[in-house]
Design a protein around this motif. Structure first.
Motif, mmCIF file in Angstrom:
data_model
loop_
_atom_site.group_PDB
_atom_site.id
_atom_site.type_symbol
_atom_site.label_atom_id
_atom_site.label_comp_id
_atom_site.label_asym_id
_atom_site.label_seq_id
_atom_site.Cartn_x
_atom_site.Cartn_y
_atom_site.Cartn_z
ATOM 1 N N THR A 184 -4.454 2.855 -17.315
ATOM 2 C CA THR A 184 -4.021 1.397 -17.574
ATOM 3 C C THR A 184 -2.578 1.525 -17.342
ATOM 4 N N ILE A 185 -1.885 0.683 -16.662
ATOM 5 C CA ILE A 185 -0.741 0.555 -16.534
ATOM 6 C C ILE A 185 0.027 -0.696 -16.796
ATOM 7 N N HIS A 186 1.042 -0.764 -17.556
ATOM 8 C CA HIS A 186 1.777 -1.997 -17.919
ATOM 9 C C HIS A 186 2.849 -2.396 -16.920
ATOM 10 N N PHE A 187 3.233 -3.255 -16.167
ATOM 11 C CA PHE A 187 4.195 -3.696 -15.198
ATOM 12 C C PHE A 187 5.115 -4.873 -15.806
ATOM 13 N N THR A 188 6.271 -4.745 -16.360
ATOM 14 C CA THR A 188 7.070 -5.717 -16.719
ATOM 15 C C THR A 188 8.446 -5.934 -15.883
ATOM 16 N N CYS A 189 8.443 -6.949 -15.151
ATOM 17 C CA CYS A 189 9.755 -7.199 -14.447
ATOM 18 C C CYS A 189 10.489 -8.548 -15.087
ATOM 19 N N ARG A 190 11.384 -8.279 -15.959
ATOM 20 C CA ARG A 190 11.957 -9.372 -16.717
ATOM 21 C C ARG A 190 12.882 -9.898 -15.605
ATOM 22 N N THR A 191 13.800 -9.078 -14.826
ATOM 23 C CA THR A 191 14.471 -9.525 -13.842
ATOM 24 C C THR A 191 14.303 -8.869 -12.580
ATOM 25 N N ILE A 192 14.552 -9.259 -11.377
ATOM 26 C CA ILE A 192 14.615 -8.674 -10.216
ATOM 27 C C ILE A 192 16.054 -8.015 -10.003
ATOM 28 N N VAL A 193 16.371 -6.677 -10.026
ATOM 29 C CA VAL A 193 17.553 -6.204 -10.132
ATOM 30 C C VAL A 193 18.001 -5.718 -8.615
ATOM 31 N N ASP A 194 17.089 -5.972 -7.787
ATOM 32 C CA ASP A 194 17.473 -5.510 -6.190
ATOM 33 C C ASP A 194 16.426 -6.135 -5.463
ATOM 34 N N THR A 195 16.888 -6.904 -4.314
ATOM 35 C CA THR A 195 15.961 -7.679 -3.238
ATOM 36 C C THR A 195 15.679 -6.863 -2.154
ATOM 37 N N THR A 196 16.477 -5.627 -1.921
ATOM 38 C CA THR A 196 16.376 -4.652 -1.014
ATOM 39 C C THR A 196 15.292 -3.744 -1.200
ATOM 40 N N ALA A 197 14.287 -3.651 -0.075
ATOM 41 C CA ALA A 197 13.317 -2.373 -0.109
ATOM 42 C C ALA A 197 13.801 -1.427 1.098
ATOM 43 N N PRO A 198 14.295 -0.380 0.833
ATOM 44 C CA PRO A 198 15.064 0.649 1.517
ATOM 45 C C PRO A 198 13.957 1.289 2.474
ATOM 46 N N TYR A 199 14.637 1.688 3.572
ATOM 47 C CA TYR A 199 14.057 2.476 4.655
ATOM 48 C C TYR A 199 13.139 3.835 4.148
ATOM 49 N N ASP A 200 14.030 4.406 3.222
ATOM 50 C CA ASP A 200 13.470 5.574 3.028
ATOM 51 C C ASP A 200 12.100 5.592 2.344
ATOM 52 N N LEU A 201 11.827 4.435 1.260
ATOM 53 C CA LEU A 201 10.747 4.242 0.709
ATOM 54 C C LEU A 201 9.618 3.552 1.531
ATOM 55 N N VAL A 202 10.084 2.549 2.101
ATOM 56 C CA VAL A 202 8.994 1.711 2.907
ATOM 57 C C VAL A 202 8.363 2.435 4.096
ATOM 58 N N SER A 203 9.301 3.411 4.633
ATOM 59 C CA SER A 203 8.911 3.909 5.864
ATOM 60 C C SER A 203 7.663 4.871 5.500
ATOM 61 N N LYS A 204 7.621 5.215 4.328
ATOM 62 C CA LYS A 204 6.386 6.333 3.848
ATOM 63 C C LYS A 204 5.188 5.600 3.755
ATOM 64 N N MET A 205 5.233 4.046 3.572
ATOM 65 C CA MET A 205 3.836 3.471 3.040
ATOM 66 C C MET A 205 3.793 2.037 3.746
ATOM 67 N N ARG A 206 2.946 1.650 4.561
ATOM 68 C CA ARG A 206 3.284 0.192 4.996
ATOM 69 C C ARG A 206 3.027 -0.727 4.093
ATOM 70 N N ALA A 207 2.433 -0.428 2.967
ATOM 71 C CA ALA A 207 1.731 -1.698 1.911
ATOM 72 C C ALA A 207 2.959 -1.966 1.216
ATOM 73 N N SER A 257 12.692 -3.133 4.668
ATOM 74 C CA SER A 257 12.573 -2.574 5.939
ATOM 75 C C SER A 257 11.370 -2.459 6.635
ATOM 76 N N LEU A 258 11.624 -2.439 7.820
ATOM 77 C CA LEU A 258 10.293 -2.371 8.548
ATOM 78 C C LEU A 258 9.393 -1.195 8.294
ATOM 79 N N PRO A 259 8.104 -1.364 8.279
ATOM 80 C CA PRO A 259 7.148 -0.341 7.571
ATOM 81 C C PRO A 259 6.947 0.755 8.343
ATOM 82 N N GLY A 260 6.365 1.855 7.896
ATOM 83 C CA GLY A 260 5.550 3.059 8.241
ATOM 84 C C GLY A 260 4.278 3.012 7.825
ATOM 85 N N GLY A 261 3.739 4.239 7.540
ATOM 86 C CA GLY A 261 2.116 4.247 7.206
ATOM 87 C C GLY A 261 1.525 5.102 7.902
#
Ligand code: EPZ
Length: 430
Positions: free
Chosen positions: A80-103, A121-125
């Motif tokens: 069971t995982i709890h996710f809390t996003c009070r504020t979004i601190v960064d609206t950028t999803a960088p290449y080094d992370l997005v390129s590893k998984m398309r979703a 970033s444009l995706p990988g996967g």
């Protein structure tokens, strides 16, 4: 790099607990970006893709707490995982992370809806085709967003006052683009109608969770979604649905090796088309309380032709596994892939085990052989890898599956689940 060693020839007998669906958990986790309250997800599988997404969400400002230890529930380890996003601190999803998984590209919907902008970033996967993002761009544009491509990134900006509800027809069915449009439209001003939406159970699971968070989505599971935009969403508690691809994969393994296995914590209704194909191939399948029982006859597999299609058609994510099964059919079967143009990379690896497969465009012709023989093989993508494991279980002698990290993206504790049913499967580290 880890490898999996399999000594084939044993039948499978016993119980296999089915995990929460990877392809439901990922969009559900992403939905946590849409509220400042806590979203609690139960039955989250422990997989490399989930762990990567946890890191990505952390970068955007999601506070994550995993229930101290994994809970043991009827033989499976559900988290069971709890996710809390009070504020979004960064609206950028960088290449080094997005390129590893398309979703992870899908964060574009919630970021745009909640913050009015996103730089993703444009995706990988998996390398299963070109997998463009044109449907996401067109769909979000229909909601009023400006979508620009700059240096490998998509810069998305909502109009002043936020996204605006609209009517949009997808020219092609896309699971990911449906998820994203649904999330973006949930927080848009006014009503949105999405035509030719994906009908996959994972889309229904996301809609159910968003509705529990206060969204107004109807029609999930049909080709037309209607979404009445709301100004904000709240927290919720939601259980990730069972993994229908994992379910189908183990069912195909049993059909191939022979044996008698109960798949626990899953639902036969999630995979009608694949069950029908397995029955035609000779497997006996029946619903049992909270699961499915499958009896396989190993040597007496009948050839069955399949064509992959969007849900409720035969899932592309089970195509490689079904082809594995057909390598030992008594006769000739045809497998046609219509979703991804490059999803036959398992063919040459299955051939190493002695399979007789010829490719003609998007159709594979499989001439069943009486015996497969173990060999070293290379995993090329997630589902291709597991088709090699299945074939290895039915082959004579030893099969070594290299590049196991693909399997770790989508199959939770695969060796343990199979070993408990009598298979000889072990991970060799290093
Ligand atoms: C999801 O991928 C799944 N991934 C895939 O599972 C699955 O194979 C696929 O749906 C189809 O069922 C997750 O849920 C995380 P799509 P997705 O958009 O959403 C084309 C696995 O092994 N397309 O439905 O990325 C695309 O190229 C994975 O677990 C466009 O042309 O798939 C494909 O031909 C692999 N333009 C078709 O649509 C776009 O903008 C369907 O892809 C988007 C997609």
């Amino acid at each position: 790099m880890d490898r999996i060693r399999i000594v084939g020839g044993n039948t499978l007998n016993g119980i296999i607990p089915i995990s929460g669906a990877k392809n439901a958990a990922l969009p559900l986790m992403i939905a946590s970006l849409m509220t400042s309250d806590t979203l609690t997800l139960e039955n989250v599988p422990h997989l490399a893709d989930v762990e990567l997404l946890l890191r990505i969400l952390g970068n955007h400002g999601v506070d994550i707490s995993v229930n101290g230890r994994r809970e043991r529930q009827s033989g499976s380890y559900a988290r069971t995982i709890h996710f809390t996003c009070r504020t979004i601190v960064d609206t950028t999803a960088p290449y080094d992370l997005v390129s590893k998984m398309r979703a992870s590209f899908w964060v574009i919907g919630p970021l745009l809806a909640r913050e009015g902008r996103a730089r993703v970033s444009l995706p990988g996967g998996c390398a299963i085709g070109t997998r463009p993002v044109d449907l996401f761009i067109d769909g979000l544009r229909a909601l009023g967003a400006s979508m620009e491509i700059d240096s490998g990134y998509i810069e998305a900006t909502a109009p002043k006052g936020g996204l605006i509800g609209a009517s949009y027809t997808f020219p092609k069915v896309s699971v990911g683009a449906t998820h994203v449009m649904m999330m973006a439209a949930a927080l848009a001003r006014g009503a949105t109608t999405i035509h030719n939406a994906a009908r996959e159970p994972e889309v229904v699971d996301l809609a159910n969770c968003l509705n529990a968070m206060g969204a107004k989505i109807s029609g999930a599971g049909t080709a037309t979604l209607t979404i009445e935009g709301v100004t904000s969403l709240s927290g919720a508690r939601h259980r990730v649905l069972p993994d229908r691809i994992e379910t189908g994969t183990y069912a195909m393994a049993v059909a191939m090796t022979g044996g008698n296995v109960t798949l626990e914590d899953t639902d036969i209704a999630l995979l009608d088309t694949a069950i029908e194909a397995l029955r035609r191939a000779g497997a006996e399948i029946s619903p049992v309380d909270g699961g499915i029982r499958i009896i396989g006859h190993g040597d007496a597999i009948r050839p069955v032709d399949i064509v992959t299609e969007p849900f409720p058609g035969f899932p592309t994510d089970l195509q490689a596994q079904f082809m594995g099964l057909m390598t030992r059919a008594r006769g000739v079967a045809h497998v046609t892939e219509t979703i991804f143009e490059n999803r036959f990379m398992h063919v040459q690896e299955l051939a190493r085990l002695g399979a007789k497969i010829t490719l003609n465009g998007q159709t594979a012709r499989i001439e069943g052989v009486p015996t497969l023989r173990g060999a070293p093989v290379m995993a090329t993508d997630l589902r291709a890898s597991v088709s090699l494991v299945i074939a290895g279980l039915a082959a004579e002698g030893e099969t070594l599956v290299n590049r196991v990290y693909h399997l770790d993206r989508g199959f939770e504790r695969l060796e343990e689940k199979l070993t408990r049913c009598g298979a000889i499967v072990e991970r060799i580290s290093g």
